[in-house]
Design a protein around this motif. Structure first.
Motif, mmCIF file in Angstrom:
data_model
loop_
_atom_site.group_PDB
_atom_site.id
_atom_site.type_symbol
_atom_site.label_atom_id
_atom_site.label_comp_id
_atom_site.label_asym_id
_atom_site.label_seq_id
_atom_site.Cartn_x
_atom_site.Cartn_y
_atom_site.Cartn_z
ATOM 1 N N GLY A 76 78.105 79.021 -32.938
ATOM 2 C CA GLY A 76 77.297 78.162 -32.629
ATOM 3 C C GLY A 76 76.796 77.299 -33.667
ATOM 4 N N GLY A 77 75.667 76.265 -33.038
ATOM 5 C CA GLY A 77 75.355 75.548 -34.020
ATOM 6 C C GLY A 77 74.254 74.399 -33.347
ATOM 7 N N ARG A 78 73.914 73.484 -33.943
ATOM 8 C CA ARG A 78 73.028 72.367 -33.521
ATOM 9 C C ARG A 78 73.800 71.070 -33.102
ATOM 10 N NH1 ARG A 78 68.089 70.721 -32.735
ATOM 11 N NH2 ARG A 78 67.386 72.991 -33.292
ATOM 12 N N TYR A 79 73.618 70.505 -32.057
ATOM 13 C CA TYR A 79 74.293 69.138 -31.844
ATOM 14 C C TYR A 79 73.319 67.981 -31.310
ATOM 15 C CZ TYR A 79 73.415 72.176 -27.429
ATOM 16 O OH TYR A 79 72.817 72.905 -26.485
ATOM 17 N N ASP A 80 72.611 67.647 -32.093
ATOM 18 C CA ASP A 80 71.781 66.623 -31.836
ATOM 19 C C ASP A 80 72.003 65.390 -31.546
ATOM 20 O OD1 ASP A 80 69.888 68.689 -32.912
ATOM 21 O OD2 ASP A 80 69.289 67.586 -34.780
ATOM 22 N N GLY A 81 73.313 64.936 -31.679
ATOM 23 C CA GLY A 81 73.937 63.670 -31.195
ATOM 24 C C GLY A 81 74.746 63.917 -29.859
ATOM 25 N N LEU A 82 74.746 64.815 -29.355
ATOM 26 C CA LEU A 82 75.636 65.096 -28.132
ATOM 27 C C LEU A 82 75.288 64.259 -27.010
ATOM 28 C CD1 LEU A 82 77.945 66.392 -26.715
ATOM 29 C CD2 LEU A 82 76.603 68.470 -26.487
ATOM 30 N N ALA A 83 73.835 64.266 -26.506
ATOM 31 C CA ALA A 83 73.477 63.694 -25.467
ATOM 32 C C ALA A 83 73.945 62.053 -25.648
ATOM 33 C CB ALA A 83 71.938 63.809 -25.324
ATOM 34 N N GLU A 84 73.503 61.576 -26.805
ATOM 35 C CA GLU A 84 73.815 60.224 -26.855
ATOM 36 C C GLU A 84 75.174 59.787 -26.721
ATOM 37 O OE1 GLU A 84 71.429 58.182 -30.427
ATOM 38 O OE2 GLU A 84 71.558 60.543 -30.869
ATOM 39 N N GLU A 85 76.215 60.742 -27.027
ATOM 40 C CA GLU A 85 77.679 60.616 -26.744
ATOM 41 C C GLU A 85 77.947 60.335 -25.242
ATOM 42 O OE1 GLU A 85 80.409 60.149 -28.617
ATOM 43 O OE2 GLU A 85 79.088 59.781 -30.477
#
Length: 397
Positions: free
Chosen positions: A286-295
């Motif tokens: 797992g991990g963090r995905y701080d830009g996924l929603a913007e994509e």
């Protein structure tokens, strides 16, 4: 013609179901305790959802997706991973307008084309937990702790947690500026698959190092590490994650070459790895995905989560010699002797079932001896032999 399941799939037989229910049930109980709510997404999505978020250079997009066109000429893809669909649902249904973070979980089938191996199927099951809407490093530690606790509750103790930070859009370009020429200088020491990954995306060359040839592993261990290129914000975030894990009593190993196989990951990344090592020993990642929603066309929305294969977790339980749970069994088994009113017996059986009693009878025309054998096979706690004069009103659970 003899039919078998497609290659890379497997049937979950009745004898295996208690172990599956144990894993899923314990996961659901933990999610409830941690405040995570169930969400389910479709088994297929628009292909662009995975292509855009996973990265055009990722193995998932280039080699592993099950993609097809429907009758409306739309390109659809079977669920290749769980995070992007959950974030899509988060945006589509306005969950960003509810109190943040949104803590969500699911267990679902995932589809990846690849060489089938033990515990690694083309259609496999994952448990998944996501916390969306907060960049608090304590959430990273909480999500990690959730899976750590699941392993403990199930009885799996032989594993290690590998941890790293891969920076963000601010500091990763500086790292890639170091990594790209280093990979080019060492191209002759890499296998063709790794060279191809490096050409598509230098960071991909470090993905799944344990699955690469031993000589390539040795070379990549000397590659520049991203820790030297982290910006101050990413360094502080990673330090806070580690301090929370220390406070939670979760042990971890810092692995500076650890990356994840999808492009949307930022900052904290981790894997739970079994004791046997190798590419098939990963229990969870797992991990963090701080830009996924913007994509996906949304506003900046930080998030963190993990996915874990159920089949691999069951293998870990087997290797740890954790006893498989017994099935519920039968409370009452009816044996019909000669002259018994079978219709009355079956009616009584249904009455007991309505009262919550696990009741069964013979449906294969067995002899009385054969019915007793069947009752034993089913683990019946009580046996009722019914003859022509038996008073069924006295039978209860």
């Amino acid at each position: 013609m003899k039919y078998e399941g497609p290659r890379g799939t497997h049937d979950i037989l009745p004898s295996e179901q208690p172990s599956w229910r144990r894993v899923i049930g314990e996961f659901e109980r933990l999610c409830d305790l941690y405040g995570y709510r169930r969400i389910d997404t479709p088994v297929f999505e628009d292909t662009e959802l995975f292509a855009r978020t996973s990265g055009q250079g990722s193995d998932v997009v280039t080699k592993e997706m099950y993609t097809f066109e429907d009758r409306g000429d739309r390109s659809l893809t079977l669920r290749a991973e769980a995070t992007a669909p959950i974030v899509r649902a988060y945006l589509q249904h306005g969950l960003h307008r509810e109190p943040q973070p949104q803590k969500l979980y699911t267990h679902a089938t995932i589809y990846r084309y690849g060489r089938p191996q033990k515990g690694r199927y083309r259609e496999h099951w994952q448990i998944d937990a996501e916390a969306i809407g907060s960049e608090d490093p304590a959430l990273d530690a909480e999500v990690i702790h959730l899976y750590h606790t699941l392993l403990a509750r199930l009885g799996v103790t032989e594993y290690r947690l590998e941890l790293n930070s891969i920076g963000d859009a601010e500091c990763r370009p500086a790292y890639l500026a170091k990594l790209r020429p280093w990979l080019e200088d060492h191209e002759g020491d890499l296998d063709e698959a790794t060279r191809e990954q490096a050409r598509r995306n230098p960071l991909r060359a470090l993905d799944n190092i344990a699955g690469k040839p031993a000589r390539v592993q040795e070379v990549l261990q000397r590659a520049p590490t991203i820790g030297d290129s982290l910006c101050a914000a990413c360094r502080d975030h990673f330090a806070d994650v580690r301090s929370y894990l220390d406070a939670f009593g979760v042990r971890y190993d810092l692995v500076p070459t650890l990356v994840r196989g999808l492009d949307y990951y930022t900052r904290t990344t981790w894997e739970f790895v079994g004791p046997e090592g190798g590419s098939t020993s990963t229990l969870s990642g797992g991990g963090r995905y701080d830009g996924l929603a913007e994509e996906l066309g949304g506003a900046h929305t930080p998030g963190v989560g993990f996915g874990a294969g159920i089949e691999r977790l069951l293998l870990a339980l087997e290797q740890a010699a954790v006893p498989a749970p017994a099935g519920e069994g039968i409370d009452v088994f009816f044996i019909c002797d000669e002259g018994a009113d079978r219709a009355a017996v079956l009616a009584k059986m249904l009455e007991l079932r309505e009262a919550g009693v696990h009741a069964d009878a013979d449906f294969a025309g067995r002899s009385v001896k054969g019915q007793r054998t069947q009752a034993g096979r089913l683990g019946a706690k009580n046996i009722v032999v019914v003859g022509p004069d038996t008073d069924l009103s006295e039978v209860s659970g």
